[in-house]
Design a protein around this motif. Structure first.
Motif, mmCIF file in Angstrom:
data_model
loop_
_atom_site.group_PDB
_atom_site.id
_atom_site.type_symbol
_atom_site.label_atom_id
_atom_site.label_comp_id
_atom_site.label_asym_id
_atom_site.label_seq_id
_atom_site.Cartn_x
_atom_site.Cartn_y
_atom_site.Cartn_z
ATOM 1 N N UNK A 410 51.858 26.850 44.678
ATOM 2 C CA UNK A 410 51.800 28.148 45.165
ATOM 3 C C UNK A 410 50.744 28.897 44.160
ATOM 4 N N UNK A 411 51.200 28.833 43.011
ATOM 5 C CA UNK A 411 50.466 29.418 41.859
ATOM 6 C C UNK A 411 49.185 28.999 41.962
ATOM 7 N N UNK A 412 48.719 27.795 41.819
ATOM 8 C CA UNK A 412 47.585 26.934 41.811
ATOM 9 C C UNK A 412 46.657 27.559 42.977
ATOM 10 N N UNK A 413 47.407 27.723 44.434
ATOM 11 C CA UNK A 413 46.528 27.947 45.457
ATOM 12 C C UNK A 413 46.073 29.548 45.113
ATOM 13 N N UNK A 414 47.075 30.431 44.927
ATOM 14 C CA UNK A 414 46.926 31.638 44.852
ATOM 15 C C UNK A 414 45.786 32.060 43.715
ATOM 16 N N UNK A 415 45.829 31.431 42.598
ATOM 17 C CA UNK A 415 44.903 31.409 41.495
ATOM 18 C C UNK A 415 43.460 31.260 41.989
ATOM 19 N N UNK A 416 43.241 29.976 42.570
ATOM 20 C CA UNK A 416 41.987 29.683 42.976
ATOM 21 C C UNK A 416 41.317 30.243 44.080
ATOM 22 N N UNK A 417 42.002 31.101 44.858
ATOM 23 C CA UNK A 417 41.519 31.926 45.866
ATOM 24 C C UNK A 417 41.112 33.267 45.422
ATOM 25 N N UNK A 418 41.622 33.534 44.120
ATOM 26 C CA UNK A 418 41.285 34.792 43.530
ATOM 27 C C UNK A 418 39.564 34.990 43.321
ATOM 28 N N UNK A 431 49.901 39.734 39.285
ATOM 29 C CA UNK A 431 50.693 38.686 39.289
ATOM 30 C C UNK A 431 49.679 37.707 38.324
ATOM 31 N N UNK A 432 48.298 38.280 38.460
ATOM 32 C CA UNK A 432 47.403 37.463 37.278
ATOM 33 C C UNK A 432 47.991 37.756 35.789
ATOM 34 N N UNK A 433 48.438 38.878 35.449
ATOM 35 C CA UNK A 433 49.116 39.123 34.352
ATOM 36 C C UNK A 433 50.514 38.343 34.163
ATOM 37 N N UNK A 434 51.278 38.316 35.225
ATOM 38 C CA UNK A 434 52.384 37.716 35.023
ATOM 39 C C UNK A 434 52.025 35.944 34.709
ATOM 40 N N UNK A 435 51.261 35.480 35.469
ATOM 41 C CA UNK A 435 50.981 34.257 35.125
ATOM 42 C C UNK A 435 50.627 33.931 33.876
ATOM 43 N N UNK A 436 49.822 34.786 33.356
ATOM 44 C CA UNK A 436 49.219 34.537 31.950
ATOM 45 C C UNK A 436 50.465 34.555 31.066
ATOM 46 N N UNK A 437 51.222 35.670 31.132
ATOM 47 C CA UNK A 437 52.304 35.729 30.221
ATOM 48 C C UNK A 437 53.408 34.504 30.242
ATOM 49 N N UNK A 438 53.389 33.790 31.563
ATOM 50 C CA UNK A 438 54.444 32.741 31.698
ATOM 51 C C UNK A 438 53.846 31.736 31.222
ATOM 52 N N UNK A 439 52.765 31.454 31.589
ATOM 53 C CA UNK A 439 51.954 30.002 31.114
ATOM 54 C C UNK A 439 51.711 30.131 29.600
#
Length: 461
Positions: A410-418, A431-439
């Motif tokens: 779900x995260x991959x799909x979201x990111x690749x559609x931005x 969500x991008x900021x949260x993904x960066x922090x989590x990753x």
């Protein structure tokens, strides 16, 4: 708009503004290797002599800017250091190298420090930057200016970025705040297809003074993606003030043992000394030559490895070298391979640019690994031969954040559609900021770095 349909006073204004010359870079009085905005002279002391931490922010519009911002947030909440004297890992950052969208975040943080956590989202990440730029471009007086051969859409963008973010700051202003990391804003030299960095070392070749150059204009050059934005133009003063060829260039090109890679770097530098032929330098998006912002550190490592260069005081070779790569590139499935159809020019060109950029980015990271490994082996050998304690092993950490390869589908799909855009919806930015922090927090190499830096204080006592 034809001038006969415009009031006389406005027509005069349009003509005058259309003929206005773009801002040019200032001439340098004399080259002084001990002065100016260089890593060796401008880098401030961080909280650790034990760690050299470098950030590399890729291009990718607001997507890249938001991911880079999220990484800064995570570094700010990560504590390291001696028990009772802990500090943020963010305060150990010595260098930030960036291109395009990532250069906006890098420059804003380097200039304003922790202010970024207070107003950057509202000033840039969640602002309609793309619409604002378009409205300014379509204003009649700006249409006339951009129609001039001496003023481009990137000049207009630089003025907007300055108003929005940088408030007249120049590179001379980047040395005043203690603890400030060294900033490398990267563009692409259109004539030779090579990386061009906004440092005094690079500007020395043009006999130009970087200290008076606007930060906003450097960022505009780094994000000038053709054909949407025109080149940022610099004047080359080397013909007006001839100077001896840099010693690095002369020694490398006369050395039969120098590698072809090092000679290529020397030839790039030599091209700027030919001011009669290259009177002006045209700069476009830095992602064309280096979409990761990593080539600068790589080229410094290559010079250090092959030429045996020793960083001058006060730069000290640390026991740990860490680099965090924020790669905002996406993976796209265009569905072409499922259809028997000819592709349009735009589709082909977009795919070619992305494919070349992705492959080049992979090779850049692998080259950095190889160079740092060879440097470490050389230092180990020197230590074994001489017993020199300064040749202690350097522990390297390469933290790669490739968001298009996240584990969660779900995260991959979201990111690749931005999209690669200069404005995104606020929830997307969040969500991008949260993904960066989590990753970053869950990255194994980053966790190893944090654990080693924390444990290093115990081992040192």
């Amino acid at each position: 708009m034809h001038l006969k349909h415009v009031p006389f006073s406005l027509a005069v204004l349009l003509l005058v503004s259309g003929c206005a010359h773009y801002p040019v870079n200032a001439r340098l009085t004399a080259v002084n290797p001990a002065a100016g905005y260089r890593f060796e002279t401008a880098v401030a002391r961080t909280n650790s002599d034990d760690l050299l931490l470098v950030l590399a922010f890729s291009g990718g519009g607001t997507r890249a800017a938001a991911l880079s911002y999220g990484v800064l947030e995570e570094l700010a909440k990560t504590d390291v250091g001696r028990p009772g004297q802990q500090h943020r890992l963010l305060d150990d950052v010595s260098m930030v190298s960036a291109v395009s969208g990532g250069s906006v975040t890098a420059a804003y943080y380097t200039l304003w420090g922790d202010r970024i956590f207070q107003d950057y989202e509202s000033r840039f990440l969640k602002k309609s930057v793309q619409n604002d730029l378009l409205l300014r471009l379509l204003a009649p007086w700006n249409l006339a200016r951009v129609a001039s051969p001496r003023y481009s859409s990137s000049d207009l963008a630089a003025k907007y970025y300055d108003h929005l973010l940088f408030q007249g700051a120049t590179f001379g202003d980047l040395t005043s705040r203690p603890g400030r990391p060294f900033l490398i804003v990267n563009a692409t030299d259109l004539a030779i297809g090579a990386r061009f960095e906004f440092t005094q070392d690079q500007f020395d070749l043009l006999q130009s003074d970087l200290s008076k150059f606007p930060v906003a204009r450097a960022v505009a050059a780094s994000a000038a993606f053709p054909p949407y934005l025109g080149p940022v133009i610099l004047k080359n003063y080397s013909a007006e003030h001839p100077a001896p060829e840099p010693e690095f260039v002369t020694s490398v090109l006369s050395d039969p043992m120098a590698s072809s890679r090092l000679k290529d770097l020397a030839l790039q530098e030599r091209s700027y000394v030919d001011g009669d032929r290259r009177k002006f330098i045209h700069l476009v998006d830095g992602g064309i030559a280096d979409n990761l912002g990593l080539r600068g550190p790589v080229e410094r490592a290559i010079k250090l490895e092959e030429r045996g260069l020793t960083p001058p005081a006060p730069v000290k070779i640390p026991r740990r070298l860490a680099i965090i790569v924020v790669d905002a590139s996406t993976e796209r499935d265009y569905g072409w391979d499922a259809k028997d159809r000819a592709l349009g020019r735009g589709s082909v060109m977009g795919s070619v640019v992305q494919a070349i950029g992705d492959r080049y980015s992979f090779e850049t990271i692998e080259l950095f690994r190889e160079v740092t490994a060879r440097l470490d082996r050389e230092r180990e050998a020197a230590r074994a031969q001489t017993g020199d304690a300064s040749a202690v092993k350097i522990e390297s950490y390469i933290v790669e954040l490739h968001f298009s390869q996240m584990a969660a589908a779900s995260d991959r799909h979201f990111f690749n559609t931005v999209p690669t855009s200069l404005q995104l919806p606020s929830p997307t930015v969040n969500r991008l900021e949260d993904l960066a922090k989590t990753e970053l927090e869950n990255n194994p190499e980053f966790r190893r770095l944090v654990a080693d830096v924390r444990g290093g204080w115990v081992a040192a006592e």
